[in-house]
Each structure stands twice: as C-alpha cells, then as structure tokens.
Design an enzyme around this catalytic site. Sequence first.
Site, short mmCIF file in Angstrom:
data_model
loop_
_atom_site.label_atom_id
_atom_site.label_comp_id
_atom_site.label_asym_id
_atom_site.label_seq_id
_atom_site.Cartn_x
_atom_site.Cartn_y
_atom_site.Cartn_z
N HIS A 86 0.72 -1.46 0.29
CA HIS A 86 0.36 0.16 0.20
C HIS A 86 0.60 1.31 0.11
O HIS A 86 0.27 1.84 -0.65
CB HIS A 86 -1.19 0.16 0.71
CG HIS A 86 -0.49 -0.08 2.59
ND1 HIS A 86 -0.19 -1.41 3.00
CD2 HIS A 86 -0.19 1.10 3.42
CE1 HIS A 86 0.30 -1.16 4.31
NE2 HIS A 86 0.47 1.05 4.20
N THR A 105 -17.49 0.81 1.97
CA THR A 105 -16.07 1.22 1.88
C THR A 105 -15.82 3.30 2.27
O THR A 105 -15.17 3.61 2.90
CB THR A 105 -15.25 1.42 0.24
OG1 THR A 105 -15.51 0.34 0.22
CG2 THR A 105 -14.09 1.95 0.24
N CYS A 195 -30.53 -4.10 -8.82
CA CYS A 195 -31.84 -4.52 -7.69
C CYS A 195 -32.96 -4.29 -7.98
O CYS A 195 -33.92 -4.93 -7.32
CB CYS A 195 -31.56 -3.99 -6.02
SG CYS A 195 -32.47 -2.21 -6.33
N MET A 203 -23.30 4.40 -10.38
CA MET A 203 -22.59 4.99 -10.31
C MET A 203 -22.46 6.14 -11.72
O MET A 203 -23.52 5.36 -12.41
CB MET A 203 -21.48 3.86 -11.05
CG MET A 203 -19.94 4.48 -10.28
SD MET A 203 -18.75 3.05 -10.59
CE MET A 203 -18.79 2.27 -12.99
#
Length: 219
Positions: A86, A105, A195, A203
Amino acid sequence: MARVLLGVTGSVAALRTPELVQALRAAGHAVQVLATEAALYFFDPASVPPGAFPWMGQSWPVLTDEQEWPGRQQGRRYQRGDPVLHIELRRWAELLLIAPLDAHTLAKLATGLCDNCLTCVWRAWDWTRPVVLAPAMNTLMWEHPFTCRHLRVLGLAAGIADLPEDGDPLPLLERINACSRVLRVVPPQVKALACGDIGIGAMADVAAICQTVNDLAGS
C-alpha cells in the site's frame, strides 16, 4: 497524463471495471487496478489487461489483499526491508480513483478504518495528489443520513470548512467539487438499479468519470 490507481469496491457497478480501464488507457493514463475481495464477485480479473505497476517482479491485472501479504498462506513471514504494497502504490500513483465507491468503503474512508490494501492506501495518501471518488449504492443507502456525514468528513480531510452534516448529499458534493483543488466526487445518477429499484445511486457514466480524471490530471 497520470499514473492512476483505480480502486474497485463491492458495488454491482464493479461490472464496469474493464470498460473503465479501457477508457482511462485510451485517454493516455497508466492504470493499475486494486480491488477489494467483495469487488471480485462482480468482474473477472482476467478481463483486465496487465497493470502499469510492477509488483514482485510481474505485472498484475488486478492487485488484491493477497498481494499485500505475499506467501502468507504458505507460512511466509514479513522480513525487515520487504516492500509494503500500500505504501509502494501510494508512492507510484499520481491520482487515486475509487470507482465504484460502495457505502461500506465510504464509511471506512470517513472513519479512518484501514483493514484492506485499498483503505490503507487511502489512509496513507499524500493529499498534494488528487483523488476522484464515484459513489454507487442503493437509493435508500445514498439517502441515509450517514452518507452526507461521511462525505462531509472527506471534504474536511480535503481542507474544506463549514460543510453541512445532514441533508441532501448532492449540494454537499457541489461545494466539495467547487472548493477543493484535490478532491472530486462524481455524483451518482438516477436510473433503474441492479436491485430493481428506480432512483439515485447508480455510478456515474464512465465518460463522466474519465473526464473528471482528465481535468484533475491536467491541473
């Protein structure tokens, strides 16, 4: 153009990862994908060409937590002097793009949790370098009060003061995008969601995300 680290999280919109990578590369960017484990449910890493960031002597189409801990399953242990993925990614990347950014997130980014490689990159990020976020989630998740609160924290991290804690997230995004030199949040769009619900949360189009990356990469 820029070295772009594309973080992909566990939203259905991760299906569009190969398309997004192709568009970014067509714009001249060097791209490396870094995915969470949940993201891999939605696309095949084999559908992405090798990335621009070399790690452990090879090019990886998609980096995951498995590469953060090389050899762990075989009993290998960290040796002093080993590179830390990272940190190496943070040094390499000139721009961090997280698309899609799922609700889970987003909450991690806002609260400082760093339990996977992507969130560790975020926590270690050099804020002189730009960040582009493209949220994607169900409409009711987007409209939940925590969404606005979490986005506000990200705006504060980018140096923007006097941001509202609650309310409609879209005016908050407009203020962040207008005031920050390094942070852009590409708003989700209204459409029929995977869904079956119809509403805001999908997005943004790949073209809109790429244009935002191009704008920041050229600034």
